[in-house]
Design an enzyme around this catalytic site. Structure first.
Site, short mmCIF file in Angstrom:
data_model
loop_
_atom_site.label_atom_id
_atom_site.label_comp_id
_atom_site.label_asym_id
_atom_site.label_seq_id
_atom_site.Cartn_x
_atom_site.Cartn_y
_atom_site.Cartn_z
N ASP A 315 0.62 -36.44 22.18
CA ASP A 315 0.14 -36.70 20.87
C ASP A 315 0.24 -37.95 20.34
O ASP A 315 0.81 -38.81 20.92
CB ASP A 315 1.10 -35.57 19.86
CG ASP A 315 0.92 -34.21 20.21
OD1 ASP A 315 0.33 -33.53 21.35
OD2 ASP A 315 1.66 -33.49 19.32
N HIS A 365 -6.14 -34.05 17.19
CA HIS A 365 -4.84 -33.84 16.19
C HIS A 365 -5.04 -34.29 14.82
O HIS A 365 -4.19 -34.86 14.34
CB HIS A 365 -4.23 -34.61 17.30
CG HIS A 365 -2.59 -34.60 16.58
ND1 HIS A 365 -1.91 -33.38 16.44
CD2 HIS A 365 -1.35 -35.59 16.74
CE1 HIS A 365 -0.50 -33.83 16.15
NE2 HIS A 365 -0.50 -34.72 16.29
N HIS A 369 -3.66 -37.96 10.73
CA HIS A 369 -2.13 -37.25 10.79
C HIS A 369 -1.61 -36.80 9.45
O HIS A 369 -0.24 -36.99 9.32
CB HIS A 369 -1.28 -38.27 11.58
CG HIS A 369 -0.22 -37.56 12.43
ND1 HIS A 369 0.90 -37.25 12.10
CD2 HIS A 369 -0.26 -37.15 13.68
CE1 HIS A 369 1.75 -36.64 12.98
NE2 HIS A 369 1.04 -36.73 14.12
N HIS A 460 4.72 -37.56 23.49
CA HIS A 460 3.66 -38.32 23.10
C HIS A 460 3.15 -39.62 23.41
O HIS A 460 3.87 -40.30 24.38
CB HIS A 460 4.65 -39.06 21.66
CG HIS A 460 4.83 -37.80 20.58
ND1 HIS A 460 5.95 -37.21 20.85
CD2 HIS A 460 4.15 -37.29 19.35
CE1 HIS A 460 5.97 -36.08 19.84
NE2 HIS A 460 5.17 -36.30 19.12
ZN ZN Z 1 1.39 -35.77 15.89
#
Ligand code: ZN
Length: 492
Positions: A315, A365, A369, A460
């Site tokens: 991510d 995503h 954010h 991540h």
């Molecule tokens: Zn995230």
């Protein structure tokens, strides 16, 4: 005063107020009608009792239909994934939960006994539960248009299915009474309802137009509503029908008594209408468009993992660590899934091309954010759409999945994403690499979870210094392989 006098009185009052009686006999009987919504909400109309809903539940898949027991003492709801939710005296006889479907479920219809049901998928697949019997399906037939509805015959020994182009397919003791197949229609057929004698049926299109076949009588089109039609259901005497719309509007024709949804805010559009004598799930704008997005892919979408499968998911990229992550994955010979932040992707589209060229799955995503659960539906749509467009402009491929930032989600998020053809992907292993616990700790936390169950590992390639994550990849991959895991990518 005898019964006839009462009827006459009711008739007179109705006429005095300028309201035409729905029929000359029994006009005062309020019908039992339930409406089901995309988010699992249930609305009762007329004299229908409330047996419960999913209105405040987090659903893994949007609701696509509601079906009532013929006894009128309960109802089922089903989702795109074939989950079954039973209320009142309606009991679950099984579901498709956890079973991989090539195409989503589009309709549910109960058996005449109320002790079973059929589920139909968009590709014409038919699934039987309880005392529902199998009489064939379109599962192996190539359809140009998706199936949108299934209706039982009076005996329960057959069923009709209808496709969005108006084609009607018969199985078991269902007789063919005509169709719109082969004709050019400007608006997709979304649902079907049949007479109780099986001698005819009605089809309704997105624009509210109604077509009648066999001994079913055309009583009018439900046009002029600023929403798409999603369902049609006949009256108990077969001399009328209701047409239901995504915004909760209901239009009554013939002897169908007028019923309407009280003014209220709908979190999810209406998808189906059910009465004790017939149930029809809707397949309106949202789901048709969802399907259109689905049909663009040639292989079934993989959105979760089986036993001894692991999906590494990254991510918050792309960032300066993305190239190193991709290099480490390539060196280890595995593919992974990247949930990219829109504004980062727009700034570094070259890094998305690096991911795609290495055979990675590139998904969305959000744009920047946020916690999507704190946003309005329109703002959620904006976040996801911009994020999707950033991926498309970088690599020319449309993301099929999204991951909500922080894993924060609710029905509204899921529904807005579904409208864009996006499936939500969460995770079940979190080594908290973003806290930089040390490379060895990241590896050991992942391997501790590797007991044989399917793993979706949330790590991540952005959001800070990810050098520990990069360094953890070789040992993580080797350890998982040693435990019998194979690596899969999700959604692409
Ligand atoms: Zn995230």
């Amino acid at each position: 005063m005898n019964r006839r006098d009462v009827s006459h009185l009711v008739l007179t009052i109705a006429v005095c107020f300028g309201v035409a009686p729905a029929s000359t006999a029994g006009a005062a009987v309020a019908p039992r009608v339930w409406l089901g919504a995309l988010d699992g909400g249930v609305f009762t109309l007329g004299s229908a009792p409330f047996y419960g809903s999913l209105g405040s539940t987090r659903l893994p898949s949007p609701i696509i239909g509601i079906a009532a027991r013929p006894q009128g003492d309960g109802y089922w709801m089903t989702s795109l994934a074939g989950d079954i939710y039973a209320f009142g005296a309606a009991t679950s006889h099984g579901s498709l939960h956890g079973i991989k479907l090539n195409q989503p479920i589009v309709d549910i219809v109960p058996t005449p006994s109320g002790n079973g049901y059929w589920l139909a998928a968009a590709d014409g697949g038919v699934f039987t539960f309880g005392d529902a019997t199998f009489h064939g399906s379109l599962g192996s037939v190539h359809l140009n248009k998706p199936v949108t509805g299934i209706v039982s015959t009076p005996t329960g020994l057959g069923y009709w299915m209808v496709a969005s182009d108006g084609g009607v397919f018969t199985f078991g003791d269902a007789r063919f009474r005509g169709s719109l197949g082969g004709t050019s229609i400007s608006s997709a057929v979304v649902a079907m309802t049949a007479r109780s004698d099986g001698g005819g049926y009605w089809l309704v299109r997105r624009d509210g137009r109604v077509n009648a076949f066999g001994n079913a009588t055309a009583l009018g089109d439900a046009t002029g509503i600023p929403a798409v039609a999603v369902a049609i259901v006949r009256s108990s005497a077969n001399n009328g029908y209701w047409v239901t719309f995504a915004d909760g509007s209901v239009r009554a024709f013939g002897d169908a008594v007028h019923v309407s949804l009280p003014a209220m805010h709908l979190n999810g559009q209406i998808v189906g209408i059910a009465t004790p004598w017939a149930s029809v799930s809707g397949f309106g704008l949202t789901l048709i468009d969802y399907l259109r997005a689905l049909s663009q892919q040639t292989v079934p979408l993989k959105t979760w993992v089986g036993a001894h499968e692991v999906a590494l998911t990254f991510d918050d990229g792309p960032t300066e660590y993305t190239q190193a992550v991709v290099n480490a994955l390539r060196a280890a010979g595995v593919s992974a899934t990247f949930f990219t932040v829109g504004y980062e992707a727009a700034a570094r589209p070259d890094l998305l091309r690096v991911e795609a060229a290495a055979g990675m799955s590139v998904q969305a995503h959000s744009w920047d954010h946020p916690d999507l659960t704190r946003l309005s539906p329109a703002a959620i749509d904006d976040e996801l759409t911009r994020s999707v467009n950033a991926v498309i402009s970088a690599i020319g491929t449309r993301p099929r999945c999204f991951r909500p930032p922080y894993g924060s989600t609710n029905n509204t998020v899921v529904n807005e994403a579904a409208k864009l053809g996006l499936t939500q992907i969460l995770w079940n292993v979190d080594p908290s690499d973003y806290l930089r616990p040390g490379t060895g700790t990241i590896v050991s936390r992942v391997l501790a979870a590797a007991t044989g169950r399917g793993l979706v590992v949330g790590i991540h390639d952005g959001g800070g210094d990810r050098s520990q994550t990069v360094a953890a990849i070789p040992a993580m991959v080797a350890g998982l392989r040693a435990r019998g895991y194979t690596f899969v990518k999700l959604c692409g």
